[in-house]
Motif scaffolding. Structure first.
Motif, PDB file in Angstrom:
ATOM      1  N   GLY A 109      84.096  51.669  48.538  1.00  0.00           N
ATOM      2  CA  GLY A 109      83.563  53.006  48.284  1.00  0.00           C
ATOM      3  C   GLY A 109      83.532  53.405  46.824  1.00  0.00           C
ATOM      4  N   ASP A 110      83.842  52.482  45.918  1.00  0.00           N
ATOM      5  CA  ASP A 110      83.796  52.781  44.492  1.00  0.00           C
ATOM      6  C   ASP A 110      82.513  52.217  43.889  1.00  0.00           C
ATOM      7  OD1 ASP A 110      86.272  54.073  44.422  1.00  0.00           O
ATOM      8  OD2 ASP A 110      87.358  52.193  44.129  1.00  0.00           O
ATOM      9  N   SER A 111      82.132  52.753  42.730  1.00  0.00           N
ATOM     10  CA  SER A 111      80.943  52.267  42.022  1.00  0.00           C
ATOM     11  C   SER A 111      81.295  51.065  41.162  1.00  0.00           C
ATOM     12  CB  SER A 111      80.392  53.365  41.109  1.00  0.00           C
ATOM     13  OG  SER A 111      79.991  54.465  41.877  1.00  0.00           O
ATOM     14  N   VAL A 112      80.298  50.248  40.865  1.00  0.00           N
ATOM     15  CA  VAL A 112      80.493  49.057  40.041  1.00  0.00           C
ATOM     16  C   VAL A 112      79.549  49.127  38.846  1.00  0.00           C
ATOM     17  CG1 VAL A 112      80.261  46.548  39.948  1.00  0.00           C
ATOM     18  CG2 VAL A 112      81.131  47.611  41.996  1.00  0.00           C
ATOM     19  N   LYS A 113      80.102  48.867  37.665  1.00  0.00           N
ATOM     20  CA  LYS A 113      79.289  48.782  36.460  1.00  0.00           C
ATOM     21  C   LYS A 113      79.339  47.322  36.015  1.00  0.00           C
ATOM     22  CE  LYS A 113      78.873  51.700  32.609  1.00  0.00           C
ATOM     23  NZ  LYS A 113      79.542  52.511  31.582  1.00  0.00           N
ATOM     24  N   LEU A 114      78.204  46.654  36.089  1.00  0.00           N
ATOM     25  CA  LEU A 114      78.116  45.256  35.672  1.00  0.00           C
ATOM     26  C   LEU A 114      77.723  45.218  34.199  1.00  0.00           C
ATOM     27  CD1 LEU A 114      76.145  43.928  38.752  1.00  0.00           C
ATOM     28  CD2 LEU A 114      78.573  43.653  38.332  1.00  0.00           C
ATOM     29  N   VAL A 115      78.556  44.588  33.377  1.00  0.00           N
ATOM     30  CA  VAL A 115      78.298  44.487  31.939  1.00  0.00           C
ATOM     31  C   VAL A 115      78.181  43.004  31.595  1.00  0.00           C
ATOM     32  CG1 VAL A 115      79.139  45.011  29.631  1.00  0.00           C
ATOM     33  CG2 VAL A 115      79.616  46.589  31.507  1.00  0.00           C
ATOM     34  N   ILE A 116      76.983  42.596  31.189  1.00  0.00           N
ATOM     35  CA  ILE A 116      76.737  41.196  30.838  1.00  0.00           C
ATOM     36  C   ILE A 116      76.664  41.090  29.318  1.00  0.00           C
ATOM     37  CG2 ILE A 116      75.178  39.230  31.104  1.00  0.00           C
ATOM     38  CD1 ILE A 116      74.172  40.612  33.710  1.00  0.00           C
ATOM     39  N   GLN A 117      77.547  40.280  28.747  1.00  0.00           N
ATOM     40  CA  GLN A 117      77.566  40.074  27.292  1.00  0.00           C
ATOM     41  C   GLN A 117      76.431  39.129  26.904  1.00  0.00           C
ATOM     42  OE1 GLN A 117      79.837  41.727  25.328  1.00  0.00           O
ATOM     43  NE2 GLN A 117      80.463  42.703  27.237  1.00  0.00           N
ATOM     44  N   VAL A 118      75.657  39.511  25.889  1.00  0.00           N
ATOM     45  CA  VAL A 118      74.551  38.672  25.411  1.00  0.00           C
ATOM     46  C   VAL A 118      74.592  38.582  23.889  1.00  0.00           C
ATOM     47  CG1 VAL A 118      73.024  39.148  27.359  1.00  0.00           C
ATOM     48  CG2 VAL A 118      72.954  40.631  25.370  1.00  0.00           C
ATOM     49  N   HIS A 119      73.920  37.549  23.352  1.00  0.00           N
ATOM     50  CA  HIS A 119      73.825  37.360  21.899  1.00  0.00           C
ATOM     51  C   HIS A 119      72.366  37.122  21.562  1.00  0.00           C
ATOM     52  CE1 HIS A 119      78.161  36.993  21.849  1.00  0.00           C
ATOM     53  NE2 HIS A 119      78.066  36.096  22.819  1.00  0.00           N
ATOM     54  N   GLY A 120      71.720  38.128  21.016  1.00  0.00           N
ATOM     55  CA  GLY A 120      70.330  37.978  20.595  1.00  0.00           C
ATOM     56  C   GLY A 120      69.342  38.383  21.658  1.00  0.00           C
ATOM     57  N   PRO A 121      68.077  38.549  21.239  1.00  0.00           N
ATOM     58  CA  PRO A 121      67.034  39.036  22.149  1.00  0.00           C
ATOM     59  C   PRO A 121      66.676  38.063  23.280  1.00  0.00           C
ATOM     60  CG  PRO A 121      66.166  38.711  19.910  1.00  0.00           C
ATOM     61  CD  PRO A 121      67.617  38.422  19.874  1.00  0.00           C
ATOM     62  N   LYS A 122      66.748  36.745  23.013  1.00  0.00           N
ATOM     63  CA  LYS A 122      66.410  35.785  24.071  1.00  0.00           C
ATOM     64  C   LYS A 122      67.418  35.870  25.211  1.00  0.00           C
ATOM     65  CE  LYS A 122      63.893  32.408  21.335  1.00  0.00           C
ATOM     66  NZ  LYS A 122      63.879  31.054  20.777  1.00  0.00           N
ATOM     67  N   GLU A 123      68.690  35.959  24.861  1.00  0.00           N
ATOM     68  CA  GLU A 123      69.719  36.091  25.887  1.00  0.00           C
ATOM     69  C   GLU A 123      69.616  37.454  26.571  1.00  0.00           C
ATOM     70  OE1 GLU A 123      73.757  35.218  24.940  1.00  0.00           O
ATOM     71  OE2 GLU A 123      73.343  33.136  24.472  1.00  0.00           O
ATOM     72  N   GLY A 124      69.143  38.471  25.853  1.00  0.00           N
ATOM     73  CA  GLY A 124      68.962  39.805  26.431  1.00  0.00           C
ATOM     74  C   GLY A 124      68.009  39.775  27.606  1.00  0.00           C
ATOM     75  N   VAL A 125      66.904  39.010  27.451  1.00  0.00           N
ATOM     76  CA  VAL A 125      65.916  38.882  28.529  1.00  0.00           C
ATOM     77  C   VAL A 125      66.549  38.158  29.720  1.00  0.00           C
ATOM     78  CG1 VAL A 125      63.724  37.816  29.181  1.00  0.00           C
ATOM     79  CG2 VAL A 125      63.952  38.940  26.959  1.00  0.00           C
ATOM     80  N   ALA A 126      67.284  37.067  29.445  1.00  0.00           N
ATOM     81  CA  ALA A 126      67.936  36.309  30.515  1.00  0.00           C
ATOM     82  C   ALA A 126      68.997  37.173  31.196  1.00  0.00           C
ATOM     83  CB  ALA A 126      68.572  35.037  29.949  1.00  0.00           C
ATOM     84  N   GLY A 127      69.732  37.962  30.410  1.00  0.00           N
ATOM     85  CA  GLY A 127      70.753  38.848  30.958  1.00  0.00           C
ATOM     86  C   GLY A 127      70.152  39.910  31.860  1.00  0.00           C
TER      87      GLY A 127
END
Length: 163
Positions: A109-127
């Protein structure tokens, strides 16, 4: 919750032990009735005249108050947001573990915040793609409250449990 002698009203609208309506009577009569049955006289609201009161067993009054408190704590306002940190270099097994952890939190019953660490714009798209895929696979347990947000070195998405 006002009980027994602390009730200052001259008259009360009384409800019996089994929920039956006993009508309007003086507070003294209601207190005598409560003592005869070895229970408490509990005032439910001071907003009306005469105030509604109820005969409740000593343990039941406490249990009822605890139950109301527990129910209030389950309201959406009191929902906790648990953060799960991920990164793109994780092994598949670790990804599965984090996903099952998110499922467990949403079921609770709790909320989840998923935080994906990325490095750079290419990884941002994959993330972002991975966050969308995770959101779809967790859709059975929770729905997105925010869109997938890509900002600098992280991709964030929040899921709230389904009602």
């Amino acid at each position: 919750m006002i009980k027994n002698e602390k009730i200052k009203a001259a008259e009360v609208q009384l409800t019996g032990l089994n929920g039956e309506d006993l009508g309007v009577m003086s507070t003294q009569e209601a207190l005598l009735l409560a003592k005869q049955h070895k229970v408490d006289l509990v005032c439910l609201s001071l907003m009306t005249s005469p105030p509604p009161c109820k005969l409740i067993g000593a343990g039941a009054a406490k249990a009822e108050a605890q139950q109301a408190k527990k129910k209030a704590s389950k309201s959406p306002d009191k929902r906790k947001v648990k953060e799960i940190r991920l990164n793109l270099a994780m092994e598949d097994h670790d990804r599965d573990t984090k996903q099952s952890q998110a499922e467990r939190i949403l079921k609770k019953g709790d909320s989840v915040k998923l935080v994906i660490q990325v490095h750079g714009p290419k990884e941002g798209v994959a993330g972002k793609e991975w966050a969308e895929q995770l959101s779809k696979s967790l859709a059975e347990f929770g729905s997105q409250t925010t869109g997938v947000q890509v900002s600098g070195k992280q991709v964030v998405v929040q899921l709230d449990p389904n009602a």
